[in-house]
Enzyme design. Sequence first.
Site, PDB file in Angstrom:
ATOM      1  N   ASN A   1      -0.468  -9.648  31.973  1.00 20.36           N
ATOM      2  CA  ASN A   1      -0.004  -8.700  30.968  1.00 20.36           C
ATOM      3  C   ASN A   1       1.405  -8.214  31.310  1.00 20.36           C
ATOM      4  OD1 ASN A   1      -1.365  -7.308  33.111  1.00 20.36           O
ATOM      5  ND2 ASN A   1      -1.682  -5.509  31.835  1.00 20.36           N
ATOM      6  N   ILE A   2       2.162  -7.924  30.260  1.00 21.12           N
ATOM      7  CA  ILE A   2       3.546  -7.481  30.384  1.00 21.12           C
ATOM      8  C   ILE A   2       3.720  -6.287  29.456  1.00 21.12           C
ATOM      9  CG2 ILE A   2       5.971  -8.127  30.126  1.00 21.12           C
ATOM     10  CD1 ILE A   2       4.946 -11.110  30.354  1.00 21.12           C
ATOM     11  N   GLU A   3       3.985  -5.127  30.043  1.00 14.15           N
ATOM     12  CA  GLU A   3       4.122  -3.911  29.248  1.00 14.15           C
ATOM     13  C   GLU A   3       5.581  -3.628  28.921  1.00 14.15           C
ATOM     14  OE1 GLU A   3       0.238  -1.502  30.931  1.00 14.15           O
ATOM     15  OE2 GLU A   3       2.223  -0.867  31.590  1.00 14.15           O
TER      16      GLU A   3
ATOM     17  N   GLU B   1      -4.124 -12.550  28.210  1.00 13.02           N
ATOM     18  CA  GLU B   1      -4.753 -13.637  27.463  1.00 13.02           C
ATOM     19  C   GLU B   1      -3.767 -14.278  26.494  1.00 13.02           C
ATOM     20  OE1 GLU B   1      -7.903 -10.263  27.776  1.00 13.02           O
ATOM     21  OE2 GLU B   1      -5.730 -10.431  27.643  1.00 13.02           O
TER      22      GLU B   1
END
Length: 147
Positions: A48-50, A61
């Site tokens: 995940n990349i915020e 995903e």
Amino acid sequence: MAMLNESMVNTLVQQAMEILHNAYVPYGRVPVGACILASDGTFYAGCNIENTIPALSTTAEAVALYRAVADGKREFDGIAVVADKEEPFIPNGAVCQLLAEFHVPEVVMANMKGEVKQVELADLLPYGVQIHQNTDFRLYADEDEAE
């Protein structure tokens, strides 16, 4: 039910665990890793990349799936998703819908302690939208009947 054998599940979970450490999560602080298995046997991992603007953030995903799609893959056997949580990590509805678009049949959910749950995507998203089911899509259902 299970299409993914124990070896495949172990590889998916291990690769998801490894890439989890690359997650960029300065806001939510929950790193997530995912690994998807293309039907040709190729594994694609993502984390995940915020972003300060939540709409610009992306899930692990999605990163794994998009890497596979960008490499030309369109058929998949399953995906694993892992987070350092008490229980195995469950993907949200938007992620499940994304997986439904590409007919990903199985989801392996795990945590860093090695607890694993394996389910069919249909169990997580029983009413997912798949436009491919409607190849004769019309704006209005009775369009042809009006003629």
